[in-house]
Design an enzyme around this catalytic site. Structure first.
Site, PDB file in Angstrom:
ATOM      1  N   LYS A 127      10.464  -9.208   4.127  1.00  0.00           N
ATOM      2  CA  LYS A 127       9.462  -8.181   3.834  1.00  0.00           C
ATOM      3  C   LYS A 127      10.108  -6.809   3.730  1.00  0.00           C
ATOM      4  O   LYS A 127      10.908  -6.417   4.572  1.00  0.00           O
ATOM      5  CB  LYS A 127       8.381  -8.193   4.917  1.00  0.00           C
ATOM      6  CG  LYS A 127       7.627  -9.515   4.995  1.00  0.00           C
ATOM      7  CD  LYS A 127       6.643  -9.562   6.146  1.00  0.00           C
ATOM      8  CE  LYS A 127       7.343  -9.588   7.487  1.00  0.00           C
ATOM      9  NZ  LYS A 127       6.411  -9.860   8.607  1.00  0.00           N
ATOM     10  N   THR A 187      -1.511  -0.018  10.291  1.00  0.00           N
ATOM     11  CA  THR A 187      -0.823  -1.237   9.869  1.00  0.00           C
ATOM     12  C   THR A 187      -0.598  -2.197  11.030  1.00  0.00           C
ATOM     13  O   THR A 187       0.291  -3.052  10.979  1.00  0.00           O
ATOM     14  CB  THR A 187       0.531  -0.877   9.233  1.00  0.00           C
ATOM     15  OG1 THR A 187       1.296  -0.083  10.160  1.00  0.00           O
ATOM     16  CG2 THR A 187       0.347  -0.096   7.941  1.00  0.00           C
ATOM     17  N   GLY A 214      -0.652  -5.281  12.995  1.00  0.00           N
ATOM     18  CA  GLY A 214      -0.922  -6.687  12.704  1.00  0.00           C
ATOM     19  C   GLY A 214      -0.608  -7.134  11.295  1.00  0.00           C
ATOM     20  O   GLY A 214      -1.022  -8.224  10.893  1.00  0.00           O
ATOM     21  N   THR A 215       0.137  -6.348  10.537  1.00  0.00           N
ATOM     22  CA  THR A 215       0.421  -6.737   9.148  1.00  0.00           C
ATOM     23  C   THR A 215       1.255  -8.018   9.068  1.00  0.00           C
ATOM     24  O   THR A 215       0.996  -8.884   8.236  1.00  0.00           O
ATOM     25  CB  THR A 215       1.144  -5.608   8.386  1.00  0.00           C
ATOM     26  OG1 THR A 215       2.274  -5.181   9.153  1.00  0.00           O
ATOM     27  CG2 THR A 215       0.220  -4.435   8.142  1.00  0.00           C
ATOM     28  N   GLY A 216       2.275  -8.129   9.935  1.00  0.00           N
ATOM     29  CA  GLY A 216       3.113  -9.324   9.899  1.00  0.00           C
ATOM     30  C   GLY A 216       2.342 -10.575  10.268  1.00  0.00           C
ATOM     31  O   GLY A 216       2.497 -11.633   9.631  1.00  0.00           O
ATOM     32  N   CYS A 217       1.512 -10.468  11.288  1.00  0.00           N
ATOM     33  CA  CYS A 217       0.677 -11.602  11.699  1.00  0.00           C
ATOM     34  C   CYS A 217      -0.246 -12.021  10.559  1.00  0.00           C
ATOM     35  O   CYS A 217      -0.420 -13.212  10.275  1.00  0.00           O
ATOM     36  CB  CYS A 217      -0.164 -11.230  12.915  1.00  0.00           C
ATOM     37  SG  CYS A 217       0.750 -10.593  14.328  1.00  0.00           S
TER      38      CYS A 217
END
Length: 279
Positions: free
Chosen positions: A173, A208, A210-213
């Site tokens: 990412k 942002t 929690g974007t990865g989750c």
């Protein structure tokens, strides 16, 4: 109905972890289940305390899920210790779990460590070789590969190395590159020795959490529905872009995404007669 399992920590404020995963999977059309690895006391400003579950209790959760409602995909997020990682590895191997997506969570958005240092070697040796896809951000990819990543060329080298090292596809990412290189938030997929860029504009939204989750859970949900990997990633990217662009603004720190930005349901509507009412 297709099913997906999230193995991750709980976020009591609802923006990340298990709570974000369940919302994301539901909004992406699968039946969502969870096995909790840790309880966290956190909100949009940071994490105040973490309490890990015991390996025995995590094993019990996984056994109850796999012996009753077998998941079509598994997303793995925060696993704070080597002992818990070994439990996850052993149980997923025993049940021959499929479509495993690993989001190698090492720190929270606010900077709190979410993984013990000794767990990193267990992650590399145990979980990553089982994955169909791993979804590190740039700091996580640097920790996994030992490489410094400062450009698109660096991203390509690191992603190719990780795919070869663990035999799984890699979605590296690029959000941390925004403003450093092209100003974009482009992600790179390395799968079957092929590099594919997913261009995306950088959205100037500080919320942002929690974007990865969210992205890894959306991809897992798409794999559960039978999508090919590249299609699952592309649709997951589209979902998270919409959730960020919706501009939800909650809390005093880095707020959560609007996971329900595309929800159209009569049950979600607020009757006009109740708007503005307070208790």
């Amino acid at each position: 109905m297709n099913t997906a399992l999230s193995i991750a920590g709980s976020d009591c404020s609802g923006g990340a972890g298990i709570q974000a995963d369940l919302k994301t999977m539901t909004l992406n059309g699968v039946y969502a289940m969870s096995a909790i690895t840790a309880l966290t006391a956190q909100n949009t400003t940071g994490v105040s305390e973490i309490t890990a579950v015991t390996p025995h209790f995590l094993r019990q959760q996984l056994d109850m899920i796999f012996t009753d409602i077998f998941p079509d995909a598994v997303k793995i997020g925060m696993v704070p210790s080597a002992e818990l990682m070994e439990t996850v590895r052993e149980r997923l191997s025993f049940y021959q779990a499929k479509n495993i997506v690993v989001d190698p969570v090492m720190a929270s958005t606010s900077g709190t460590d979410l993984m013990k240092k000794e767990a990193l070697s267990c992650l590399k040796a145990g979980l990553l070789p089982m994955a169909r896809l791993i979804t590190p951000n740039i700091p996580e990819a640097e920790a996994l590969s030992g490489m410094k990543i400062e450009s698109r060329a660096d991203m390509e080298r690191a992603a190719a190395w990780m795919e070869k090292q663990w035999g799984c596809a890699v979605l590296l990412k690029g959000g941390h590159m925004a403003g450093r290189d092209t100003g974009q938030a482009d992600d790179l997929l390395c799968a079957a020795d092929t590099l594919s860029w997913f261009p995306a504009r950088h959205i100037p939204n500080p919320n942002t959490h929690g974007t990865g989750c969210t992205l890894s859970s959306a991809i897992a949900a798409n794999l559960a529905k039978g999508m090919e990997l590249e299609q699952a990633v592309r649709q997951g990217k589209s979902y998270i872009t919409g959730a960020i662009a919706a501009g939800l603004n909650l809390g005093k720190g880095r707020g959560p995404l609007n996971h329900a930005f595309d929800l159209h349901s009569r049950f979600a509507e607020t009757p006009a007669s109740t708007k503005g009412e307070t208790k």
